[in-house]
Write an enzyme that holds these catalytic residues in place. Sequence first.
Site, PDB file in Angstrom:
ATOM      1  N   GLU A 296       0.813  -1.213   0.000  1.00 29.01           N
ATOM      2  CA  GLU A 296       0.000   0.000   0.000  1.00 29.01           C
ATOM      3  C   GLU A 296       0.851   1.270   0.000  1.00 29.01           C
ATOM      4  O   GLU A 296       0.371   2.346  -0.333  1.00 29.01           O
ATOM      5  CB  GLU A 296      -0.953   0.028   1.199  1.00 29.01           C
ATOM      6  CG  GLU A 296      -0.283   0.172   2.555  1.00 29.01           C
ATOM      7  CD  GLU A 296       0.120  -1.170   3.133  1.00 29.01           C
ATOM      8  OE1 GLU A 296       0.515  -1.205   4.297  1.00 29.01           O
ATOM      9  OE2 GLU A 296       0.046  -2.184   2.413  1.00 29.01           O
ATOM     10  N   ASP A 338       9.723  21.794 -32.783  1.00 28.18           N
ATOM     11  CA  ASP A 338       9.680  22.957 -33.650  1.00 28.18           C
ATOM     12  C   ASP A 338      11.098  23.475 -33.821  1.00 28.18           C
ATOM     13  O   ASP A 338      11.951  23.260 -32.963  1.00 28.18           O
ATOM     14  CB  ASP A 338       8.780  24.028 -33.015  1.00 28.18           C
ATOM     15  CG  ASP A 338       8.553  25.208 -33.944  1.00 28.18           C
ATOM     16  OD1 ASP A 338       8.484  24.977 -35.156  1.00 28.18           O
ATOM     17  OD2 ASP A 338       8.442  26.333 -33.446  1.00 28.18           O
ATOM     18  N   ASP A 615       6.305  25.998 -29.067  1.00 23.27           N
ATOM     19  CA  ASP A 615       6.031  27.220 -28.320  1.00 23.27           C
ATOM     20  C   ASP A 615       4.811  27.982 -28.817  1.00 23.27           C
ATOM     21  O   ASP A 615       4.253  28.801 -28.105  1.00 23.27           O
ATOM     22  CB  ASP A 615       7.248  28.158 -28.334  1.00 23.27           C
ATOM     23  CG  ASP A 615       7.711  28.491 -29.752  1.00 23.27           C
ATOM     24  OD1 ASP A 615       7.061  28.021 -30.709  1.00 23.27           O
ATOM     25  OD2 ASP A 615       8.708  29.205 -29.901  1.00 23.27           O
ATOM     26  N   ASP A 619       1.396  24.671 -32.182  1.00 25.00           N
ATOM     27  CA  ASP A 619       1.909  23.435 -31.580  1.00 25.00           C
ATOM     28  C   ASP A 619       0.937  22.804 -30.589  1.00 25.00           C
ATOM     29  O   ASP A 619       1.099  21.642 -30.208  1.00 25.00           O
ATOM     30  CB  ASP A 619       3.234  23.709 -30.845  1.00 25.00           C
ATOM     31  CG  ASP A 619       4.317  24.198 -31.775  1.00 25.00           C
ATOM     32  OD1 ASP A 619       4.417  23.671 -32.892  1.00 25.00           O
ATOM     33  OD2 ASP A 619       5.061  25.122 -31.398  1.00 25.00           O
ATOM     34  N   ASP A 713       9.086  -1.526   5.200  1.00 22.78           N
ATOM     35  CA  ASP A 713       8.725  -1.305   3.798  1.00 22.78           C
ATOM     36  C   ASP A 713       8.865   0.168   3.397  1.00 22.78           C
ATOM     37  O   ASP A 713       9.524   0.499   2.416  1.00 22.78           O
ATOM     38  CB  ASP A 713       7.279  -1.762   3.533  1.00 22.78           C
ATOM     39  CG  ASP A 713       7.171  -3.280   3.479  1.00 22.78           C
ATOM     40  OD1 ASP A 713       8.203  -3.945   3.658  1.00 22.78           O
ATOM     41  OD2 ASP A 713       6.054  -3.785   3.262  1.00 22.78           O
TER      42      ASP A 713
END
Length: 879
Positions: A296, A338, A615, A619, A713
């Site tokens: 967990e 780019d 940028d 894009d 653990d």
Amino acid sequence: MIWHYENKNAILNEFEIDENIGLTNDRIPSLEKTYEKNILREKKRVPFLKKFFMQFKDAMVIILLIAALLSVGINLYNYYQGNLEKADWVDPIVIMIIVIVNAFVGAIQEHRAESAIEALKSLSSPKAKVTRNGERIVIPTIDLYPGDIVHLEAGDLVPADIRILQCFALKIDESSLTGESIPVEKSNEDSLDLITPLAERSNMAYSGCMVTNGTAIGIVVETGMKTEIGKIATILETETKDITPLQKRLDELGKRLGFLALAICFVIFIIGLLAKMNWLDILLTSISLAVAAIPEGLPAVVTVVLAIGVQKMAKKNAIVRRLSAVETLGCASIICTDKTGTLTQNKMTLERCFVDGKIFYLDDVPNRSIISLIQMSSLCTDGEYYVEGKDVVEIGDPTETAILNYAFHHRMDKRLLMEEYPRIGEIPFDSDRKRMSSIHLMNNRKIVIVKGAPDQILPLCNNANTEQILKANQMMAKDALRILAVAYKFIEDTPTHLNPETIETNLTFAGLLGMIDPPRQEAINAIQQCKTAGIQTIMITGDHPITAAAIGKKLGIISEDAETITGAELATMSDDDLYMNIHRFHVYARVSPNDKLRIVKAWQRAGKIVSMTGDGVNDAPALQVADIGCAMGITGSDVAINVADMVLTDDNFATIVSAVKRGRGIYSNIRKAIQYLLSCNIGEILLILATLIIWKQPALLPVQLLWINLVTDSFPALALGMDPPDYDIMRSKPRGKHESLFANGLATNSIWQGAMIAALSIIAFAIGHGVNDAVAQTMAFAVLAFSQLIHSMNVRSNHSILRIHFYTNIFLILAIILSAGLMSITLFIPFMEKVFGTVALNGKQWTSVIFLSIAPLIIVEIYKMVRNLIQFITKHFGS
């Protein structure tokens, strides 16, 4: 209608508009009913509460909830049995905190797509200058409709998609839409070819682009979501992103552990019943072991490891917006990037010139001829370049500021030149002549300086060696240089009316200037490092194919077997054709936003994990669909930044290399944590199974199992996440898209090392069993815990611990000390001995415990040495 193709009169007739009158007030009500407002439509928002609960669909979260319920059941059982000292509520509380925090963070991250549309809205100019009812007025851009006559001038953001009717020296920066680094010259050309690419539609002005020079009058043809920017917003609304490879693998692990936990409960319970144990006792033991079998702490470990990695990456100029996506970059096999501002400096630079019949590189001290050429070209500019305090001021066309930059840094400040040689006349640049002229007083004489395109200047020159000049022009053009020619003549009198026919004749050729947006040196190095790491770099740009190919060669992107393809050629290919040929193309030129999307999807279809850097607005769709999108933080538009998974704050392609290394290191550390947790849990399971079968009793009490699960653990697993990357991590190829978390021996190592820990604990139990059950359980409890802590050093690397040095991870050393201290409390403090069912051990028993606890380090080191020896022999002497 195809707006760039139709002639101006046809468009005016289509909207029933008189250019001098514009829309009239009586037509506005009908237009309001026909067209939507000139804004970008907002994507329907999902309520935050719904987003929060959607996070609970994840398999690992479900497993954690089951683990919490099991842990609660154990505590309730202890409570009703009157064993209050055995009731431990720490596990279920910690599990629920992890679940809630993870769900909350996941819900917040989903707001990114919604903010992208808001950012697109910010690109719209708030006001527009229009002609209505025959008068020039200013109105909000939201109130523009197709048919409006709009006036543009330098500094304006284009408020809608506009067909140009009239213009003078008009230039528009379309870099955010097309990727073209140079402002585009516009014209009022009556009609263009039907298939003219977006970047070459000179008679169109597009919404959200900046006017950098000149003036224009045009008619609005598209508004709102029907503009080119609106089409991008539509793509952003419809495209979705799959979960990352890490999420897929953790989901796979969660499902496996869930079935394992249920199987363990059942098997242990059956074995206990067959051994005629009390059914309530064996049920408690089996449930406790099932809780221990579910790591967990793994989601918390993963989250913390990613968070730490993100902090380290931020210090290296890479800000990650989505925690789990940082791992994806580490396994990226394709980086689509780019060109402008990413691989190049996004700054035109004067590189070469041609004077006196020779080509000179401008990185040396200029000679007299070069100085004369630079002075004349600087005088014949409208731009400005100077330093004000600590700030550099650049005003005007990038080609002109490139000249002025070079002049300024070679003691030829334009302001001083203009004082010495004042301008007394000029003929401005226009797109038909493709040149400009200026007249100056120079040493009591009047000189005409003309600067422009070589093919326009040479015919105006007398006695120029045209063949030699054109050859030099061709040589520089092949290297993607933008070339300007400069010529001059002296005149006696300045004409009253300046016109090109009288001023721009009988010139003397002065020279050629070649400039380029140069590649970043660090980008060249980064691309080479990407090759070493098995990553292919793909350049996607709106530039001309010749420019793109030349830059691609300089960067090392284009090799002998690679090709350059244009957006027009791409348009003729089906998606299947593109997929079949995707490996051939390394450079894409003159592409549209949809082309970028197709390229990314084709590589993904080929089984590659794709990163996209960029940028501009153009894009954004590809950034969103790519496995991980990287936006530029300095020049990046709000749209790109808000859609991206990662932002490069220095706009440097080289930053990606360090991000790739960190991403690979993070994934490696998560695998280390998984291997450690699984080997420990397997050891616990095998220990309980073996002692039930052999001695018909469990080696550990339920409370001891839960304590080991909590103490040994969590801390070492977290510390493993802080391990520095292995020295050779960038010498291997990227992982496959469908590679399991258990690949490359993780499953095998977890099993045999878990069996080793179990065997050592069984030996301890057998030694203690010769005395009594309490000693046996105490010795098994101690060996199991301490051997796990020692084993944490084994999983740090496939190399020997002596080679990587154990002290390089101080956090792991501290975690081992802390966990060992907490374990010692249960073994040496009388009160805790009663709570955990332990007893004091004598010196001989402690000697056995210490030897068995350090044995994993010796055994695994021997295993690594033998394995490496076999690999060496196989590599050098095998068939």
